[in-house]
Write a protein that holds these residues in place. Structure first.
Motif, PDB file in Angstrom:
ATOM      1  N   LEU A  66     -22.284 -25.866   4.600  1.00  0.00           N
ATOM      2  CA  LEU A  66     -22.507 -24.834   5.612  1.00  0.00           C
ATOM      3  C   LEU A  66     -21.650 -23.618   5.290  1.00  0.00           C
ATOM      4  O   LEU A  66     -20.417 -23.713   5.194  1.00  0.00           O
ATOM      5  N   SER A  67     -22.292 -22.464   5.137  1.00  0.00           N
ATOM      6  CA  SER A  67     -21.550 -21.233   4.868  1.00  0.00           C
ATOM      7  C   SER A  67     -20.734 -20.835   6.096  1.00  0.00           C
ATOM      8  O   SER A  67     -21.193 -20.935   7.234  1.00  0.00           O
ATOM      9  N   LEU A  68     -19.503 -20.367   5.839  1.00  0.00           N
ATOM     10  CA  LEU A  68     -18.616 -19.917   6.917  1.00  0.00           C
ATOM     11  C   LEU A  68     -18.564 -18.397   7.018  1.00  0.00           C
ATOM     12  O   LEU A  68     -17.688 -17.846   7.690  1.00  0.00           O
ATOM     13  N   ALA A  69     -19.506 -17.733   6.355  1.00  0.00           N
ATOM     14  CA  ALA A  69     -19.518 -16.260   6.402  1.00  0.00           C
ATOM     15  C   ALA A  69     -19.693 -15.767   7.830  1.00  0.00           C
ATOM     16  O   ALA A  69     -19.130 -14.733   8.228  1.00  0.00           O
ATOM     17  N   GLY A  70     -20.467 -16.497   8.641  1.00  0.00           N
ATOM     18  CA  GLY A  70     -20.730 -16.060  10.004  1.00  0.00           C
ATOM     19  C   GLY A  70     -19.521 -16.107  10.914  1.00  0.00           C
ATOM     20  O   GLY A  70     -19.524 -15.512  11.990  1.00  0.00           O
ATOM     21  N   VAL A  71     -18.457 -16.819  10.515  1.00  0.00           N
ATOM     22  CA  VAL A  71     -17.247 -16.894  11.344  1.00  0.00           C
ATOM     23  C   VAL A  71     -16.084 -16.157  10.685  1.00  0.00           C
ATOM     24  O   VAL A  71     -14.918 -16.383  11.019  1.00  0.00           O
ATOM     25  N   ALA A  77      -6.282 -13.580   4.562  1.00  0.00           N
ATOM     26  CA  ALA A  77      -7.253 -13.849   3.501  1.00  0.00           C
ATOM     27  C   ALA A  77      -8.640 -13.371   3.890  1.00  0.00           C
ATOM     28  O   ALA A  77      -9.424 -12.944   3.041  1.00  0.00           O
ATOM     29  N   ASN A  78      -8.968 -13.404   5.183  1.00  0.00           N
ATOM     30  CA  ASN A  78     -10.262 -12.960   5.696  1.00  0.00           C
ATOM     31  C   ASN A  78     -10.128 -12.863   7.212  1.00  0.00           C
ATOM     32  O   ASN A  78      -9.033 -13.062   7.771  1.00  0.00           O
ATOM     33  N   ALA A  79     -11.228 -12.525   7.870  1.00  0.00           N
ATOM     34  CA  ALA A  79     -11.180 -12.357   9.324  1.00  0.00           C
ATOM     35  C   ALA A  79     -10.838 -13.657  10.033  1.00  0.00           C
ATOM     36  O   ALA A  79     -10.199 -13.657  11.090  1.00  0.00           O
ATOM     37  N   LEU A  80     -11.262 -14.797   9.466  1.00  0.00           N
ATOM     38  CA  LEU A  80     -10.965 -16.092  10.075  1.00  0.00           C
ATOM     39  C   LEU A  80      -9.501 -16.488   9.893  1.00  0.00           C
ATOM     40  O   LEU A  80      -8.943 -17.227  10.707  1.00  0.00           O
ATOM     41  N   GLY A  81      -8.890 -15.978   8.822  1.00  0.00           N
ATOM     42  CA  GLY A  81      -7.519 -16.368   8.506  1.00  0.00           C
ATOM     43  C   GLY A  81      -7.427 -17.770   7.939  1.00  0.00           C
ATOM     44  O   GLY A  81      -6.378 -18.417   8.037  1.00  0.00           O
ATOM     45  N   ALA A  82      -8.503 -18.222   7.318  1.00  0.00           N
ATOM     46  CA  ALA A  82      -8.521 -19.570   6.748  1.00  0.00           C
ATOM     47  C   ALA A  82      -9.491 -19.617   5.573  1.00  0.00           C
ATOM     48  O   ALA A  82     -10.476 -18.868   5.528  1.00  0.00           O
ATOM     49  N   THR A  83      -9.202 -20.454   4.652  1.00  0.00           N
ATOM     50  CA  THR A  83     -10.076 -20.684   3.499  1.00  0.00           C
ATOM     51  C   THR A  83     -10.340 -22.189   3.387  1.00  0.00           C
ATOM     52  O   THR A  83      -9.741 -22.995   4.108  1.00  0.00           O
ATOM     53  N   THR A  84     -11.234 -22.556   2.475  1.00  0.00           N
ATOM     54  CA  THR A  84     -11.567 -23.977   2.296  1.00  0.00           C
ATOM     55  C   THR A  84     -11.419 -24.377   0.832  1.00  0.00           C
ATOM     56  O   THR A  84     -11.661 -23.586  -0.085  1.00  0.00           O
ATOM     57  N   SER A  85     -11.039 -25.631   0.648  1.00  0.00           N
ATOM     58  CA  SER A  85     -10.957 -26.193  -0.709  1.00  0.00           C
ATOM     59  C   SER A  85     -12.311 -26.764  -1.101  1.00  0.00           C
ATOM     60  O   SER A  85     -13.265 -26.749  -0.312  1.00  0.00           O
ATOM     61  N   ASP A  86     -12.394 -27.282  -2.304  1.00  0.00           N
ATOM     62  CA  ASP A  86     -13.577 -28.044  -2.669  1.00  0.00           C
ATOM     63  C   ASP A  86     -13.534 -29.381  -1.935  1.00  0.00           C
ATOM     64  O   ASP A  86     -12.567 -29.713  -1.255  1.00  0.00           O
ATOM     65  N   GLY A  87     -14.605 -30.171  -2.053  1.00  0.00           N
ATOM     66  CA  GLY A  87     -14.689 -31.432  -1.326  1.00  0.00           C
ATOM     67  C   GLY A  87     -14.299 -32.616  -2.199  1.00  0.00           C
ATOM     68  O   GLY A  87     -14.298 -32.558  -3.434  1.00  0.00           O
TER      69      GLY A  87
END
Length: 730
Positions: free
Chosen positions: A656-661, A714-724
């Protein structure tokens, strides 16, 4: 008298049938022939499929009968004469045995050579007449059998003989003789039987027309006698290098109830290129072999018992394929039974600890001796219990960890209090300098209701240990109704242990089922797993239970091994850990009509691998996610600028893309419908979440993991994600 099923010990792999286990390829069997060699009694011995034979003071053939026969029934042969007409072609006196290679022994009688060849079917006896007789007449070889067996003509083999016990059971056969001359012509030989006297007669016509030298050639062989559990016990060990011939298997084989032999085979880890390392083939009784490998000494130690309660140790060089390369065995004690041996994986420790039940005193106690495998020296016996021997106690069935991590071993034993009647399992620390942690003896297993605890097994290293033992209403019967396990920690510098878990491991209905044959080994790589074997028997058959236990002693995987075609019983279980291949190696025996000794591996099948893509940071598993491992953790790396993180754990993967948040380029890889979050601190871009994998009850299944990394700015959310990371817990 009943005799049931087994031939001998070609050593095969039998696949353990399990969806989670992946046995290795089937290796070749061990050779069934033991070459001619000088045995411990100074005589010449050899062995084959179901028999052994001595040649030092004449020829004696020993068929394997099993424990159902109270004593052996050997067949001796004495050559009386070789004559042609009235002329005797045999030098009087006793001929000396001469070895001609690994499979031939000869006795020289002047013009006649009495020859024996060790072949797969038995012992081929032949008489070589060098030159044509000068006196005409029938050529007759006369000899006599020295045996308590009845000898008669074989109705199924013209010209042959057979040997029967007192109940008419055929034990062995003596094949039809045949003469072969120097040109390869086959000439008929008549076999005459007069009581136990045998005459092999070649007619004067054929004797005069033959080319010399002439060979008269019968075959003495053991038939397919059915025995009960010919392999009485086994013990298996692996050296920690895993290089070359790194697996040793000792087997106790019943020739008769009063004559057991010890066979020791050495092989590569997959049992390829196997060969014999040591043999005890003589007319005395050898029992209870136990093996261990010393990394510091680069040698194997094999201990066993001899008659009159003598315990000896044989030291074999690592990977050596030379029979009896370790030289003469070392005498340890003349008053011991039930021996067990432990060595060390430390490169700085050259000692091994031998423990046994000391006999000949008012009450039995547990003694130990330290053996230096390099110096070939040993200490005097010393008592390993903290309580002095006294009339009210009897101690027996000691067990020591096979591969300690240092110069300290844990020893466990069964302790019986005579009045009142009750039993305990006790354990203590014993050091190579013979020191003992006095007054710190671990004690457990005081059961109520008249139940007793029996035959403990101990395994562990680096302070982590597991003990298992049988429970039942009769302390003097091997078969029991329950199995208990105790998980405890006992670091070397600690005076007393810490018991972490005690549980009943298995139970059966007494009278119709029983448990026996405990064997235990510790995974020296994960430091979190044990393999436990036990025999589960009903009234008509038995099977082998193979179980992997986790960090607290709970069962994480279990499978049952049936005896296989033509067999009803499993016995003689043993197990060890094989490093660096990361698997348990186990052996057992069956009462099959052939090939009763088996070898196999218990493998791990867990795995973890990365999937998807990351917008910051990477995920990894600290170790393989084997069920029951309390060291498991999920790691985060490369999270530059992160102030914290959440570990997301879900039952399925998604994308699921997190671009929307507000996290463009980042993807949620874990299904949020069933989600567990695990907050951790991030220091220097790294973090770790310790997730001990439970074993009681065991978690088996798949989990999907991803880090949500808190990264301000880092972005508007202030969070990033790792790989799975998908984790297959098995």
């Amino acid at each position: 008298m009943l005799r049931f099923g087994s031939a001998w010990i070609p050593f095969l792999v039998c696949a353990l049938v399990s969806a989670q286990e992946q046995p290795g390829s089937t290796p070749p069997p061990l050779p069934t022939r033991v070459p001619l060699h000088v045995a411990a009694d100074g005589g010449l011995w050899a062995a084959g499929d179901g028999w052994k034979a001595s040649f030092g003071k004449g020829f004696v053939f020993h068929p394997f009968l099993g424990d159902a026969y109270p004593e052996g029934l050997p067949i001796g042969w004495r050559l009386r004469s070789v004559r042609s007409g009235d002329a005797v072609h045999l030098t009087e006196g006793v001929a000396k045995a001469e070895v001609r290679g690994a499979t031939r022994c000869e006795y020289g009688w002047g013009a006649v050579v009495e020859r024996y060849d060790v072949v797969a079917e038995g012992v081929e006896q032949s008489f070589v007449i060098a030159a044509a007789p000068t006196t005409p007449g029938d050529l007759v070889v006369e000899g006599s059998f020295e045996t308590r067996l009845h000898v008669e003509r074989d109705p199924l083999a013209a010209g042959g003989l057979r040997f029967l016990d007192e109940e008419g059971v055929v034990i062995a056969t003596y094949g039809r003789a045949l003469a072969i001359d120097a040109q390869g012509n086959e000439l008929p030989v008549e076999t005459e039987l007069d009581g136990r006297v045998v005459r092999l007669r070649l007619s004067s016509e054929h004797a005069a027309g033959a080319s010399y030298p002439l060979i008269i050639d019968p075959l003495l062989g053991r038939i397919g006698l059915q025995m009960l559990d010919s392999v009485v016990s086994t013990d298996i060990g692996c050296d920690s290098s895993g290089v070359g011939h790194s697996t040793l298997l000792a087997m106790e084989v019943a020739v008769a109830a009063n004559d057991h032999d010890v066979y020791v085979a050495i092989a590569q880890a997959d049992l390829a290129q196997n060969t014999w390392a040591y043999h005890l083939l003589d007319a005395t009784d050898h029992r209870e072999p136990s093996v261990a490998f010393s990394t510091g000494a680069n040698r194997w130690i094999v201990v066993y018992t001899e008659p009159t309660d003598r315990i000896v140790a044989y030291l074999h060089p690592r990977a050596s394929q030379v029979l009896n390369a370790g030289g003469a065995p070392i005498d340890l004690t003349w008053s011991g039974r039930d021996p067990d041996v432990g060595a060390s994986t430390s490169p700085n420790v050259t000692e091994a600890l031998v423990v046994y039940r000391a006999v000949g005193q008012t009450e039995d106690t547990i003694h130990a001796q330290v053996v230096d495998l390099v110096a070939r020296t040993h200490s005097v016996p010393f008592d390993v219990s903290s309580v002095p021997a006294q009339y009210n106690y009897e101690r027996r069935h000691p067990s020591v960890e096979q591969a300690a991590s240092s110069n300290r071993w844990i020893v466990a034993w069964e302790e019986n209090e005579v009045r009142p009647v009750r039993t305990f399992i006790r354990a203590n620390q014993v050091f190579a300098d013979r020191s003992i942690r006095q007054n710190a003896t671990l004690s457990f297993g005081n059961l109520a209701g008249g139940y007793h605890v029996m035959r403990p097994q101990i395994a562990g290293a680096a302070g982590r240990f597991l003990a298992c033992y049988l429970t039942g209403p009769n302390v003097d019967v091997d078969a029991a109704e329950g199995i208990h396990v105790v998980r405890f920690d006992w670091p070397a510098l600690h005076a007393a242990p810490t018991i972490l878990a005690q549980r009943e491991h298995a139970s059966v209905a007494g009278g119709t089922q029983s448990l026996s044959g405990l064997a235990l080994a510790f995974d020296r790589d994960t430091h979190a797993h044990w393999c436990l074997l036990h025999r589960r028997a009903s009234l008509l058959s038995s099977s082998l239970m193979v179980q992997r236990l986790g960090a607290s002693g709970g069962v994480v995987h279990s499978l049952s091994v049936l005896p296989g075609a033509g067999a009803t019983n499993v016995s003689a279980t043993s197990v060890t850990y094989e490093s660096p291949r990361g698997r348990f190696a186990l052996s057992y025996a069956t009462n099959a009509a052939s090939d009763p000794a088996y070898f196999d591996w218990l493998l791990y099948s867990a795995s973890a691998y990365v999937y998807g893509s990351s917008c910051s940071g990477n995920i990894s598993a600290s170790i393989t996610p084997n069920a029951g491992d309390d060291h498991f953790a999920i790691r985060l790396g490369g999270a530059i600028g992160a102030t914290g993180a959440l570990l997301l754990i879900g039952a399925q993967q998604t994308s699921l893309s997190l671009a929307g948040v507000g996290a463009a380029g980042c993807v949620l890889l874990v299904d949020p419908s069933v989600l567990v979050t695990w907050p951790v601190n991030v220091i220097g871009g790294t973090a770790s979440a310790a997730i001990p994998l439970p074993d009681a009850p065991a978690f088996l299944g798949d989990a999907y993991c991803q880090w949500l990394v808190l990264t301000p700015g880092a972005n508007a959310l202030g969070a990033t994600t790792s790989d799975g990371l998908v984790v297959h817990v098995r």
